[in-house]
Scaffold this active site. Sequence first.
Site, PDB file in Angstrom:
ATOM      1  CE  LYS A 187      25.696  51.612  14.752  1.00 15.26           C
ATOM      2  NZ  LYS A 187      24.575  51.698  13.785  1.00 15.26           N
ATOM      3  CE1 TYR A 223      26.928  71.302  43.554  1.00 11.73           C
ATOM      4  CE2 TYR A 223      27.218  69.309  42.254  1.00 11.73           C
ATOM      5  CZ  TYR A 223      27.738  70.451  42.854  1.00 11.73           C
ATOM      6  OH  TYR A 223      29.076  70.712  42.726  1.00 11.73           O
TER       7      TYR A 223
HETATM    8  C1  LIG Z   1      23.767  50.546  13.858  1.00  9.04           C
HETATM    9  C2  LIG Z   1      23.294  49.762  12.706  1.00  9.04           C
HETATM   10  C3  LIG Z   1      23.153  48.368  12.800  1.00  9.04           C
HETATM   11  C4  LIG Z   1      23.258  47.640  14.127  1.00  9.04           C
HETATM   12  O1  LIG Z   1      22.072  47.889  14.852  1.00  9.04           O
HETATM   13  P1  LIG Z   1      21.747  47.188  16.251  1.00  9.04           P
HETATM   14  O2  LIG Z   1      20.358  47.580  16.527  1.00  9.04           O
HETATM   15  O3  LIG Z   1      22.718  47.752  17.222  1.00  9.04           O
HETATM   16  O4  LIG Z   1      21.931  45.735  16.074  1.00  9.04           O
HETATM   17  C5  LIG Z   1      22.867  47.665  11.649  1.00  9.04           C
HETATM   18  N1  LIG Z   1      22.673  48.290  10.468  1.00  9.04           N
HETATM   19  C6  LIG Z   1      22.769  49.635  10.343  1.00  9.04           C
HETATM   20  C7  LIG Z   1      22.522  50.258   9.028  1.00  9.04           C
HETATM   21  C8  LIG Z   1      23.055  50.410  11.458  1.00  9.04           C
HETATM   22  O5  LIG Z   1      23.120  51.741  11.354  1.00  9.04           O
END
Ligand SMILES: *Cc1c(COP(=O)(O)O)cnc(C)c1O
Length: 370
Positions: A41, A259
């Site tokens: 994702k 800055y």
């Molecule tokens: C994002 C997510 C994962 C992966 O999590 P990580 O901590 O990056 O391994 C797995 N399951 C769900 C439901 C998620 O939202």
Amino acid sequence: MAIDPSLRTGAVLEIDLDAIVANWRALAARVAPARCAAVVKADAYGLGAAEVAPALDAAGCRLFFVATFDEAIALRRVLAKACEIAVLNGPVAGSAAEMAAFGFVPVLNDPGQIAEWRETAPCPAPAMLQIDTGMARLGLSAREFADLVEDPSLRAAIRWRGLISHLACSDEPAHPLNEQQRERFVAAHNGFCGTPKSLAASSGIFLGPAFHFDFVRPGAALYGVNPQPGMKNPMRPVVRLRARILQIREVEKGQPVGYGATHVTAEPGRLATVAVGYADGFLRSLSRRGCGFVGGERVPLLGRVSMDLAVFDISAVDPTLAQRGGFIELLGEDYRVDDAAADAGTIGYEILTALGPRYHRVYRGGPRRC
Ligand SMILES: *Cc1c(COP(=O)(O)O)cnc(C)c1O
């Protein structure tokens, strides 16, 4: 006349696809005989799903998770047909029929999504079911799940590809919620026998085999984030970020830097201004706290990070190693994603997903391309 494209950008982001594959294989070996999916994702946590996913596909990964329908469509174009694409957020109201037509596997998180999937998807369409076991984010409550299990017609109307839940505190192995969530998940099993079960993401894998069930869903660990904060990182580093030195100057004691003049030099020295800033995803919260590396030597970030620029103190570095046109390394073996996160007051996940489109990207390794 074509020049090296990295000369047209400020910073170069190298992504080691072989390291991602090695991390996936290490996790897959750790959880066997459970299977290892891959969470890609948010454009593979900012590293480029179009490059990362085919590398994992070639390594044997067959199940990929994204968050949204759009991400799934983009992923379908780069993955072999045999790979299954699951959509963690499930269908937004009104999108179920189209999602089914694409052949994606939504994660259904509430009774409304289940009803819509059942009514509009061709029967019986594949889906996963998420139950909430303790973090009140996505997934059916215990009550809603009990109602579902009591309705045999609903169970038959959908081809259930998985029953999943998500851990809230898996990066804290001693947290009592881990075991509570595991017990609630096991209890839910009974209503869903024959369906593959999945509870663990990256950190959950390291809670031990009792958390592995039928498949695991790592994301961050694939990309080199430490799944066990406070312990030695077992994952290989994946990213290297280097910013180009635009200008070097000698300064006197008492020179304000950046800055707000939030830093004033305490002694004479040498400063390097590099072409990276918060518009690149180099977080402004690193101001006065972050650092870079030159030839293995730590160089402190001075003052505030600007939109396109940041200033480092290179007084301690051999002048031949830090010159205009050269680089300061901002992420790599010496200063990993988790180190930058600690200095920025955030987590490695945010350091990665903030990596912006302005960097010149170079992919190393991965499947052979023609
Ligand atoms: C994002 C997510 C994962 C992966 O999590 P990580 O901590 O990056 O391994 C797995 N399951 C769900 C439901 C998620 O939202």
